[in-house]
Design a protein around this motif. Structure first.
Motif, mmCIF file in Angstrom:
data_model
loop_
_atom_site.group_PDB
_atom_site.id
_atom_site.type_symbol
_atom_site.label_atom_id
_atom_site.label_comp_id
_atom_site.label_asym_id
_atom_site.label_seq_id
_atom_site.Cartn_x
_atom_site.Cartn_y
_atom_site.Cartn_z
ATOM 1 N N ILE A 121 0.849 -1.187 0.000
ATOM 2 C CA ILE A 121 0.000 0.000 0.000
ATOM 3 C C ILE A 121 0.886 1.239 0.000
ATOM 4 C CG2 ILE A 121 -1.701 1.311 1.346
ATOM 5 C CD1 ILE A 121 -2.729 -1.432 2.361
ATOM 6 N N GLY A 122 0.584 2.200 -0.883
ATOM 7 C CA GLY A 122 1.389 3.410 -0.997
ATOM 8 C C GLY A 122 2.700 3.145 -1.725
ATOM 9 N N TYR A 180 2.186 7.763 5.920
ATOM 10 C CA TYR A 180 1.041 7.340 5.119
ATOM 11 C C TYR A 180 -0.125 8.317 5.286
ATOM 12 C CZ TYR A 180 3.307 2.805 4.447
ATOM 13 O OH TYR A 180 4.185 1.807 4.098
ATOM 14 N N GLU A 206 -4.521 5.501 3.230
ATOM 15 C CA GLU A 206 -3.531 4.418 3.204
ATOM 16 C C GLU A 206 -3.483 3.694 4.540
ATOM 17 O OE1 GLU A 206 -0.456 6.270 -0.155
ATOM 18 O OE2 GLU A 206 -0.112 6.601 2.000
#
Length: 322
Positions: free
Chosen positions: A66-67, A235, A239
């Motif tokens: 993620i990210g 984040y 996220e």
């Protein structure tokens, strides 16, 4: 030339890897033979072909994170660069060395260690490093208690990392004690190892952004030895929510709609009140405490259905300090 990669929510273009035009190689020199990190030897071509599936698997794992959108593009660019150097060697053209030592800057829990481990594996499959393993250490693993002890401890860690990556977290702490601190001895040993093991070692130094900038200023020779600088931002709220939901899912838990809203509200408030709240480590701690709180709630009942064991309710979201 320094390559600086900054993670940002908007869609920056991938970085351009720039190297100076090399001089004409002298017969018998490493430039003519194509050796060193960034120069993949000829006998690696067959094995590299066999490892294409492994490279694709590693890149797929990277994409699942993620990210980290900018680092994903950068690593693909790096893969392309090394592959082109292989083709240049095949065509008997000059292949340029790429110094791969890196600086990772960001708050704890923003993916630095995870990316370092993946980079080691990727370098192995690309034929850049023979082993690709990652040795993780910090100041206590490098700095000794008396003169001469530090150099030996540092050399021991370097020896373990040969053929792979030496990852030093909170590397700035090596320079905090000033000139008389034994940390300087560790830095000197690391610099020497970088020169002595150009073909067999990648060094990654990690830490908070401002502290790492200060660290590089304390030793001007360090900056030139680390051409790749990657910034890991905290984040975003979305996220963090995605990371939290994934952590619950992998543990076979499911949040109700109300619990999802409670989680969002809590994380949003935390982001506004805490300077280092935007990282995955905090979410992991929150998930673990929430699971324990759900367990305490269910323990009060003589039995629990499968659905009850899976469901996370709003009152389970542990908003105590994490």
């Amino acid at each position: 030339m320094t390559i600086r990669v900054t993670f940002r929510p908007d869609n920056f273009q991938p970085p351009v890897i720039q190297t100076p035009t090399p001089p004409n190689p002298v017969p018998g020199s490493s430039a003519a033979e194509g050796t060193g990190i960034g120069r993949v030897r000829k006998n690696n071509f067959v094995s590299a072909e066999k490892d294409k599936d492994k490279i694709a698997e590693i890149l797929a794992e990277l994409e699942s994170y993620i990210g980290l959108e900018t680092v994903k593009r950068f690593i693909k660019d790096l893969q392309a660069y090394v592959e082109i150097q292989k083709r240049r060697v095949q065509e008997k053209l000059i292949s340029e060395p790429l110094v791969l030592h890196m600086i990772f800057r960001g708050n704890p829990g923003t993916g630095k260690t995870t990316v370092a481990r993946l980079v080691g594996r990727l370098y192995k499959e690309m034929g850049v490093l023979p082993k690709g393993h990652v040795i993780e250490c910090e100041r206590a693993d490098l700095v000794g208690e008396y003169i001469g002890h530090t150099a030996q401890k540092t050399r021991d860690q370097i020896k373990k990392a040969l053929g792979g990556v030496l990852f030093i977290d909170e590397a700035y702490s090596l320079a905090r004690g000033g000139e008389k601190d034994f940390g300087k001895e560790a830095i000197d040993a690391l610099v020497k190892a970088m020169e002595d093991n150009k073909d067999n070692l990648v060094l990654i130094l990690a830490g908070y952004r401002q502290e790492m900038d200060w660290f590089l200023q304390t030793n001007p020779g360090l900056r030139s030895r680390f051409p790749i600088h990657i910034d890991f931002p905290d984040y975003t709220l979305d996220e963090l929510l995605s990371i939290g939901n994934l952590m619950f899912k992998t543990r076979q838990y499911e949040l109700t709609k109300e619990a999802r809203e409670a989680l969002r509200n809590y994380l949003q408030a935390l982001l506004h009140s805490h300077p280092y709240a935007g990282n995955a480590r905090l979410v992991r701690n929150l998930v673990e405490k929430t699971v324990r709180k759900q367990a305490v709630r269910l323990f009060q009942k003589p039995s629990s259905s499968r659905e009850e064991l899976i469901k996370i309710l709003p009152e389970d979201i542990n908003t105590e300090a994490v």
